[in-house]
Enzyme design. Structure first.
Site, PDB file in Angstrom:
ATOM      1  N   ASP A 177       0.814  -1.212   0.000  1.00 20.59           N
ATOM      2  CA  ASP A 177       0.000   0.000   0.000  1.00 20.59           C
ATOM      3  C   ASP A 177       0.850   1.264   0.000  1.00 20.59           C
ATOM      4  OD1 ASP A 177       1.001  -0.024   2.571  1.00 20.59           O
ATOM      5  OD2 ASP A 177      -0.943  -0.252   3.552  1.00 20.59           O
ATOM      6  N   ASP A 395     -10.561   2.104  -2.827  1.00 24.60           N
ATOM      7  CA  ASP A 395      -9.650   1.667  -1.762  1.00 24.60           C
ATOM      8  C   ASP A 395      -9.259   0.198  -1.921  1.00 24.60           C
ATOM      9  OD1 ASP A 395      -8.150   1.837   0.549  1.00 24.60           O
ATOM     10  OD2 ASP A 395      -9.793   2.596   1.782  1.00 24.60           O
ATOM     11  N   GLU A 444      -3.346   8.042  -2.110  1.00 25.43           N
ATOM     12  CA  GLU A 444      -2.785   7.869  -0.773  1.00 25.43           C
ATOM     13  C   GLU A 444      -1.320   7.454  -0.937  1.00 25.43           C
ATOM     14  OE1 GLU A 444      -4.173   5.912   3.466  1.00 25.43           O
ATOM     15  OE2 GLU A 444      -4.421   4.733   1.646  1.00 25.43           O
ATOM     16  N   GLU A 450      -4.101   8.935   9.297  1.00 30.17           N
ATOM     17  CA  GLU A 450      -4.741   7.812   9.986  1.00 30.17           C
ATOM     18  C   GLU A 450      -3.758   7.036  10.857  1.00 30.17           C
ATOM     19  OE1 GLU A 450      -7.952   5.501   7.824  1.00 30.17           O
ATOM     20  OE2 GLU A 450      -6.864   6.375   6.128  1.00 30.17           O
TER      21      GLU A 450
END
Length: 629
Positions: A177, A395, A444, A450
């Site tokens: 990610d 996502d 992202e 977060e």
């Protein structure tokens, strides 16, 4: 006789200079041929060398005669041919790349591209062809492989980057990610492992950020493999085997290089990418967003009443968008279970109509698995367009392997066809995508707000690494997460400018903004697309102060790691007198200070530990008392 010798020597030197500037071959030593490429005396210089004995290629970069990248291996191995050795030179072709383009978001909307390109053609004894395409500009160099004929599937690259062992390095451990934190090492002492290809190094030739551009489903995403004790970082691909059918052109292996200000301001990876594939981009509008996930969590995502309240707040503040995160299409009271009647039972159309009447656009979260097949995309995307949704936050891709990259190729075209702006989460990093597909407003691919383990050093490294190559959805503004973030309130305000994002998603609660009216008023003013960007002061892991211009005003964001100090920032935003309004941390909360300074003066700011600041600067003349509008 002496005159003839001098004439011959002069002619030889002139020929050598011409070859260096045009990319022509130079016999550097008995055993190798070399080709140099540069756009000017102080621009980075790429050197390709062919060893006549082994037939291997190497690639090196220098700047002003100083080392940037040491000679590094170049090559690719396919199913049918090893194109990393036993090569012989065939011919070369040179051209200039001179383009202008305009983006819809980013650190600078109007772009000018000027690059020299050399295409060097090689072959093996069996006739297998390899073209090495090299480009050089004022702020970077890059190369890519072109295989003119069918060579079978790609098995690996032998590409690597050799850095001086003691070069300071800022590296993020590779994750699917792309959310690894950046940590400082030296090139050789970094632990054995895999790192994101957005790696920053400092050598005597300046700073160099490794990057990639024009990555599509025709290939595979890259990461850097490193063995501790060496300065070598090898290209490792996400796939063990890359499927090809006919000729192949690989992504660019890019090196953004120069002083730190040049690297930070660079648009090199966008400049390398193909031109926009969207003919009419008028529907693509950057803007600030009230994001409700950290503000309200899962419960807010399943509540029409809560979302209407957030829309009301966005409208009151004139923020153009509100983002509805996970939950809105799940069964009531359940999670991870899609409501089979979401198209007919959803309250989303009502929310979109409600928001539109108040001048607010809606962005919705959606899991990648809901868009995985043509049938699913045919259900979701036309429906969202019909409802009037402005954008989708997709996502959990969590892969840069070829099958997922092919999915990106498809979903990019289809979201554009349905006039849906895109924010990718759990995703790849930009890699030129925002030039080719300008409806991609942000991605992202970062350890953002977060995360609960971020450090102030990480926050001050991002403007020099991840955010250099494109928009970054860090989601600043989470004032209510006291104790879960490493920075002060003034630094949190500064992140809205220090970090660029075409959809700048503010992650706080309305209550936390109302408790900080100075921050709230600043967020009301800050743009999400910029006419210019400049680095005023910085050092990765220590401080980052960026100035970004929107119209005739400059917005300045500063973030710091370490102890409290009085920071002195050069006001390098142009000559003349400027009214500068600065938000700082005070003993009882945020404070505002106004002063008139001249361009080139130093802006002094008292910074707390892990602190920062945010400023607006506008032209001063008698009677001007504020920059806010």
């Amino acid at each position: 006789m002496a005159v003839s010798i001098r004439t011959a020597v002069a002619g030889l030197c002139a020929g050598l200079v011409t070859a260096l500037l045009t990319g022509g071959p130079v016999r550097a030593e008995q055993h190798e041929q070399t080709w140099d490429l540069s756009t000017g005396a102080h621009a980075p210089r790429a050197r390709v060398a062919l060893d006549d004995t082994t037939g291997t290629l190497s690639f090196a970069v220098s700047r002003d005669g100083r080392t940037v990248i040491e000679p590094s291996p170049v090559g690719i191995v396919t199913q049918q041919a090893d194109l990393s050795k036993d090569l012989r030179f065939l011919h070369s072709k040179d051209r200039m790349v001179d383009e202008r383009y305009r983006t819809r978001s980013g650190k600078r909307l109007d772009r000018r591209v000027r690059m020299k390109e050399t295409r060097l053609s090689f072959a093996t004894a069996t006739g297998a062809r390899l073209d090495l395409v090299v480009r050089a500009s004022a702020d970077g160099v890059a190369y890519r492989y072109a295989l003119p004929g069918a060579s079978g599937d790609v098995l690996r690259e032998t590409s690597a980057f050799n850095l001086p062992a003691d070069a300071p390095a800022w590296l993020g451990t590779y994750r699917v990610d792309n959310e690894g934190q950046f940590v400082r090492h030296t090139a050789a002492t970094a632990p054995t492992g895999e790192y994101s290809d957005q790696a920053l190094f400092e050598t005597d030739g300046g700073y160099t950020l490794l990057a990639e551009s024009d990555l599509t489903g025709a290939y595979s995403g890259a990461r850097l493999a490193h063995d501790q004790g060496t300065g070598t970082y090898r290209i490792k691909l996400a796939d063990d085997r890359i499927s090809t059918d006919g000729p192949l052109v690989t992504p660019w292996r890019a090196m953004i290089t120069g002083d730190l200000a040049t690297v930070t301001r660079s648009t090199f990876t966008d400049d390398l990418a193909p031109a926009s594939r969207i003919r009419d981009a008028s529907w693509i509008e950057p803007g600030t967003v009230l994001w409700t996930w950290l503000a309200g969590g899962k419960e807010a995502g399943q509540s029409l009443a809560a979302q209407k309240a957030y829309v009301d707040y966005a409208a009151e503040r004139n923020w153009p968008y509100e983002a509805v995160d996970a939950g809105w299409y799940y069964k009531p009271g359940e999670w991870e279970t899609v409501d089979p009647d979401w198209q007919t039972d959803s309250w989303m159309p009502e929310l979109v109509r409600y928001a539109r009447a108040k001048g607010v656009g809606i962005v919705v979260w959606i899991h990648q698995r809901e868009l995985d097949t043509p049938e699913e995309r045919d259900r979701w995307l036309p429906t969202l367009e019909r409802w009037g949704v402005r954008g989708v936050k997709i996502d959990f891709m969590n892969s840069e392997a070829q099958p997922m990259l092919r999915w990106y190729d498809t979903v990019l075209a289809e979201t554009a066809a349905h006039h849906l702006m895109v924010d990718f989460h759990g995703s790849t990093i930009p890699k030129g995508i925002q030039r080719t597909w300008p409806h991609v407003m942000t991605l992202e691919g970062v350890a953002g707000e977060e995360k609960r383990t971020n450090t102030a050093a990480h926050l001050t490294t991002l403007p020099f690494t991840r955010n250099v190559i494109g928009s970054m959805d860090f989601t600043p503004g989470a004032f209510h997460r006291v104790g879960l973030r490493p920075n002060s309130d003034a630094a949190e305000v500064g992140l809205a400018v220090a970090y660029e994002s075409g959809l700048q998603m503010f992650a706080g609660t309305p209550e936390s903004y109302d408790q900080r009216p100075l921050a709230r008023a600043y967020f009301d003013q800050v743009p999400a697309a910029w006419d210019d960007t400049r680095l005023l002061a910085g050092r990765p892991g220590e401080e980052a102060v960026l100035a970004r211009r929107g119209g005739d005003r400059w917005f300045i964001g500063g973030v710091y790691a370490g102890a409290a100090r009085t920071a002195e920032v050069p006001l390098s935003i142009g000559a003349g007198r400027w009214l500068v309004e600065t938000i700082e941390d005070g003993p009882d909360g945020l404070v505002l200070r106004r002063q008139v300074l001249s361009g080139g003066d130093r802006l002094a700011v008292d910074v707390v530990a892990g602190g920062g600041f945010a400023s607006i600067a506008c032209r001063w003349r008698p009677g001007i008392t504020t920059c806010h509008r």
